[in-house]
Design an enzyme around this catalytic site. Structure first.
Site, PDB file in Angstrom:
ATOM      1  N   ASP A 269       0.948  -1.357  -0.011  1.00  0.00           N
ATOM      2  CA  ASP A 269      -0.545  -0.147  -0.187  1.00  0.00           C
ATOM      3  C   ASP A 269       0.419   1.500  -0.305  1.00  0.00           C
ATOM      4  OD1 ASP A 269      -1.283   2.457   0.800  1.00  0.00           O
ATOM      5  OD2 ASP A 269      -2.904   1.162   1.036  1.00  0.00           O
ATOM      6  N   GLU A 329      -6.169  -1.471  -7.709  1.00  0.00           N
ATOM      7  CA  GLU A 329      -7.102  -1.624  -7.194  1.00  0.00           C
ATOM      8  C   GLU A 329      -8.851  -0.342  -7.062  1.00  0.00           C
ATOM      9  OE1 GLU A 329      -6.702  -3.031  -2.732  1.00  0.00           O
ATOM     10  OE2 GLU A 329      -8.997  -3.461  -3.030  1.00  0.00           O
TER      11      GLU A 329
END
Ligand code: CA
Length: 375
Positions: A269, A329
């Site tokens: 992330d 995503e």
């Protein structure tokens, strides 16, 4: 040219309808944003992933060491922050605070040099990337499998070529939900599952075996991120590709994940693993292991846009003449902070995204919405 100020904000919004996953329930969205300004009036934005109030404290701590530095020197700035945090927090929330400031530095650097972040990273290796819809969380419904199937069809109708759903309730219920969703979307849409480390190895193997027949794109966080060897064992036990890494930090953490043979797909992330400066190094490391990278992002369009630029620059390993698919995503769960405060320079069209060429991250902040959520 100098960094003049770093302001940190916590924004929150109560959700109309709570939703939950294998670990807890969400009744509000809360994010930590960073606004970095130079002495020449250039402004950049960054975002951290994790508990927003703790993140904000971390950003405040680190800011004092960064103010006065040249905003073009992203690695030098990163080193200063890293050295200041290493003794106390080799992993976790303080690394996410570094990530938030680092992201704002890249945004500012792009704006100063008048180039998009993908160019700062080394160039756009692809113009088109493929978003997958993240949704299908658990919620109170009379017939949850049916409600999830209906939600999946909505994404399909919007053009998405893939959808990721939650599992991790019970193995039996997971199987039922996966079966219903696959039946609803048909065979021409990719389906991924994510348990948020709900299971032990025995359970994860059992669930994998049971859902292999539904053509699963990947099984994300099947077991605890602490158990690298269990990831590796599961990989050997199922034909479903295994993904993970959203709880992993820095190149050092990812090195452990990669050399353990834990995953097929690594998911740093960018708003937590060390920012764009560090994820570039993580992706280089992953390429030496021949592993794919699909970054995790669950925030506003600041973090999602950082992922978009990064993905457009990712190496294609081993590379071929014909296009291969690069996933991004795209969280579709209820989030007014994402949808009202941040305006991205891309849209989803026919299930694809054309990478933004605007300077920096290319994100516009809606100042009125920003103020209304800033408490
Ligand atoms: Ca996840």
């Amino acid at each position: 040219m100098k960094i003049k100020s770093i302001e940190v904000f916590v924004l929150n919004d109560k959700l109309d309808k709570p939703f939950y996953f294998s670990q807890w329930s969400y009744s509000e969205r809360k994010i930590c944003l960073v606004k970095l300004s130079t002495d020449e009036g250039v402004v950049g934005w960054g975002e951290g992933y994790g508990p927003a109030d703790v993140l904000a404290a971390g950003v405040k701590l680190l800011s004092q060491y960064v103010i006065g530095m040249n905003p073009l020197d992203n690695e030098t700035i990163w080193d200063v922050m890293y050295r200041r945090s290493l003794d106390y927090a080799r992993r976790g929330i303080l690394v996410a605070a570094i990530s938030a400031i680092d992201m704002a530095v890249w945004d500012v650097k792009g704006k100063i040099l008048n180039v998009p972040v993908h160019q700062l990273l080394g160039g756009k290796k692809r113009d088109i990337i493929t978003p997958y819809a993240t949704g299908l969380y658990f919620r109170e419904e009379k017939n949850l499998p049916k409600a999830l199937a209906d939600e999946a069809i909505e994404y399909k109708e919007l053009g998405y070529k893939a959808v990721k759903m939650k599992v991790g309730m019970t193995i039996e219920k997971d199987i039922e939900m996966v079966r219903e969703v696959r039946k609803a979307i048909g065979d021409d849409m990719e389906l991924m599952v994510d348990s948020n480390h709900a299971y032990n190895l025995r359970e994860a193997v059992k669930l994998s075996k049971a859902i292999e027949e539904y053509d699963i794109g990947w099984f994300e966080e099947p077991v605890s991120p602490e158990f690298y060897s269990q990831y590796a064992e599961l990989r050997n036990a199922t034909t479903i590709p295994i993904a993970g890494g959203e709880c992993e930090y820095l190149r050092y953490g990812f090195h452990q994940l990669l050399r353990s043979n834990a995953v097929d797909i690594a998911q740093p992330d960018i708003a937590a693993c060390g920012g764009l400066t560090e994820v570039k190094k993580i992706s280089t490391l992953a390429s030496t292991y021949g592993k794919e990278i699909v970054p995790h992002s669950w925030g506003t369009y600041i973090a999602i846009s950082a992922a978009m630029h990064f993905i457009s620059n990712l190496d294609n390993v081993p590379g071929r003449m014909f296009n291969s698919n690069f996933w991004m995503e795209h969280d579709r769960t209820d989030n007014d902070l994402r949808d009202q405060v941040t305006i991205p320079d891309f849209e989803v069209k026919n299930g694809e995204i054309k990478v933004s060429d605007k300077p920096g991250l290319g994100v516009t902040i809606d100042e009125d919405a920003f103020k209304s959520f800033c408490k």
